[in-house]
Design a protein around this motif. Sequence first.
Motif, short mmCIF file in Angstrom:
data_model
loop_
_atom_site.label_atom_id
_atom_site.label_comp_id
_atom_site.label_asym_id
_atom_site.label_seq_id
_atom_site.Cartn_x
_atom_site.Cartn_y
_atom_site.Cartn_z
N ASP A 96 6.02 10.95 -11.14
CA ASP A 96 6.66 10.03 -10.21
C ASP A 96 7.84 10.68 -9.49
O ASP A 96 8.01 10.51 -8.28
CB ASP A 96 7.14 8.77 -10.94
CG ASP A 96 5.99 7.91 -11.46
OD1 ASP A 96 4.85 8.06 -10.96
OD2 ASP A 96 6.24 7.09 -12.36
N GLY A 97 8.65 11.44 -10.22
CA GLY A 97 9.79 12.12 -9.61
C GLY A 97 9.37 13.14 -8.58
O GLY A 97 9.96 13.24 -7.50
N PHE A 98 8.33 13.92 -8.91
CA PHE A 98 7.85 14.92 -7.96
C PHE A 98 7.30 14.26 -6.71
O PHE A 98 7.59 14.70 -5.58
CB PHE A 98 6.78 15.81 -8.60
CG PHE A 98 6.15 16.75 -7.61
CD1 PHE A 98 6.85 17.85 -7.13
CD2 PHE A 98 4.87 16.52 -7.13
CE1 PHE A 98 6.28 18.70 -6.19
CE2 PHE A 98 4.30 17.37 -6.21
CZ PHE A 98 5.01 18.47 -5.73
N LEU A 99 6.48 13.23 -6.87
CA LEU A 99 5.89 12.57 -5.71
C LEU A 99 6.96 11.93 -4.83
O LEU A 99 6.86 11.98 -3.59
CB LEU A 99 4.85 11.54 -6.14
CG LEU A 99 3.60 12.12 -6.81
CD1 LEU A 99 2.64 11.00 -7.20
CD2 LEU A 99 2.90 13.13 -5.92
N GLU A 100 7.99 11.35 -5.42
CA GLU A 100 9.08 10.77 -4.63
C GLU A 100 9.84 11.87 -3.88
O GLU A 100 10.18 11.70 -2.71
CB GLU A 100 10.03 9.97 -5.52
CG GLU A 100 11.16 9.31 -4.75
CD GLU A 100 10.70 8.42 -3.62
OE1 GLU A 100 11.34 8.43 -2.54
OE2 GLU A 100 9.69 7.69 -3.77
N HIS A 101 10.07 13.01 -4.55
CA HIS A 101 10.73 14.15 -3.88
C HIS A 101 9.89 14.63 -2.70
O HIS A 101 10.41 14.86 -1.60
CB HIS A 101 10.94 15.29 -4.88
CG HIS A 101 11.39 16.56 -4.25
ND1 HIS A 101 12.65 16.73 -3.71
CD2 HIS A 101 10.74 17.74 -4.06
CE1 HIS A 101 12.75 17.96 -3.22
NE2 HIS A 101 11.60 18.59 -3.41
N LEU A 102 8.60 14.76 -2.90
CA LEU A 102 7.70 15.22 -1.85
C LEU A 102 7.67 14.23 -0.68
O LEU A 102 7.74 14.63 0.49
CB LEU A 102 6.30 15.42 -2.42
CG LEU A 102 5.33 16.24 -1.59
CD1 LEU A 102 5.86 17.66 -1.38
CD2 LEU A 102 3.98 16.30 -2.27
N ALA A 103 7.59 12.94 -1.00
CA ALA A 103 7.58 11.92 0.06
C ALA A 103 8.89 11.95 0.85
O ALA A 103 8.89 11.82 2.09
CB ALA A 103 7.34 10.54 -0.54
N SER A 104 10.01 12.15 0.17
CA SER A 104 11.30 12.23 0.84
C SER A 104 11.37 13.44 1.76
O SER A 104 11.91 13.36 2.86
CB SER A 104 12.44 12.29 -0.19
OG SER A 104 12.48 11.12 -0.94
N GLU A 105 10.82 14.56 1.31
CA GLU A 105 10.78 15.76 2.14
C GLU A 105 9.95 15.53 3.41
O GLU A 105 10.33 15.93 4.49
CB GLU A 105 10.17 16.94 1.37
CG GLU A 105 11.15 17.68 0.50
CD GLU A 105 12.24 18.35 1.33
OE1 GLU A 105 11.95 19.22 2.16
OE2 GLU A 105 13.40 17.97 1.15
N ILE A 106 8.83 14.86 3.25
CA ILE A 106 7.97 14.57 4.41
C ILE A 106 8.69 13.64 5.38
O ILE A 106 8.66 13.85 6.60
CB ILE A 106 6.62 13.98 3.94
CG1 ILE A 106 5.81 15.09 3.26
CG2 ILE A 106 5.84 13.38 5.11
CD1 ILE A 106 4.58 14.61 2.53
N ASP A 107 9.37 12.61 4.84
CA ASP A 107 10.14 11.72 5.71
C ASP A 107 11.22 12.49 6.45
O ASP A 107 11.46 12.27 7.64
CB ASP A 107 10.80 10.60 4.89
CG ASP A 107 9.81 9.55 4.42
OD1 ASP A 107 8.71 9.45 5.00
OD2 ASP A 107 10.15 8.82 3.47
N ARG A 108 11.90 13.39 5.76
CA ARG A 108 12.96 14.18 6.37
C ARG A 108 12.42 15.06 7.51
O ARG A 108 13.02 15.16 8.57
CB ARG A 108 13.65 15.05 5.32
CG ARG A 108 14.87 15.80 5.80
CD ARG A 108 15.45 16.68 4.73
NE ARG A 108 14.59 17.78 4.34
CZ ARG A 108 14.38 18.89 5.06
NH1 ARG A 108 14.98 19.05 6.21
NH2 ARG A 108 13.57 19.84 4.61
N LEU A 109 11.26 15.67 7.28
CA LEU A 109 10.67 16.56 8.27
C LEU A 109 10.10 15.80 9.47
O LEU A 109 10.10 16.30 10.59
CB LEU A 109 9.59 17.43 7.65
CG LEU A 109 10.08 18.43 6.60
CD1 LEU A 109 8.90 19.08 5.90
CD2 LEU A 109 10.97 19.48 7.24
N ALA A 110 9.60 14.60 9.21
CA ALA A 110 8.99 13.82 10.30
C ALA A 110 10.06 13.12 11.10
O ALA A 110 9.94 12.83 12.22
CB ALA A 110 8.02 12.81 9.72
#
Length: 179
Positions: free
Chosen positions: A165-179
């Motif tokens: 869950d922590g990794f997926l939330e980190h990854l989703a946050s990175e994608i939001d930041r990049l988009a």
Amino acid sequence: MGRRAGFSDNAAMPDFPLAARGYHRHQVDAFIARIEGTLGRAQLFAPPVTAAEVGGVRFAIALRGYRGRAVDERLEEYVRELEAREDGERRRLSAAEADRLIGLVRNVRFVTTRLSEGYDEREVDAFLDRLIVEVRGRRPRSAGIRAARFATTRLRPGYAQSDVDGFLEHLASEIDRLA
């Protein structure tokens, strides 16, 4: 025991099977009414929802509630529909950004559980493989990552839920930041 999964007489509202313990029916119905209104298939009486909101929604557990897996699968379909509507607003990732995200996914390692509850390793690995394909297309969707659900294991090895869950939330946050 339960009702047929699909749609009820009201064409816009899904008809989920019931479980002894499942998602609170009124919460699910109200949230899906908002989604259907956002998509223009029903009248909207509340603020419209985003794909990210659908991906992060949590429902209370109640006796004789809706079967969680059926609701989760339908919510994933809604996330895809909402993302398709929102897609025109998102930019494509650069090749370097996509490569960096793929590297994060390929190099992640999760703690393995044995006797405590964990996520099914095969399901998590399959999801991460699909995620790599999506990132290669350079338009990953953070809401889809946040909406991911996995079966749990207890007696056979599984991945620690908090790690995944922590990794997926980190990854989703990175994608939001990049988009």
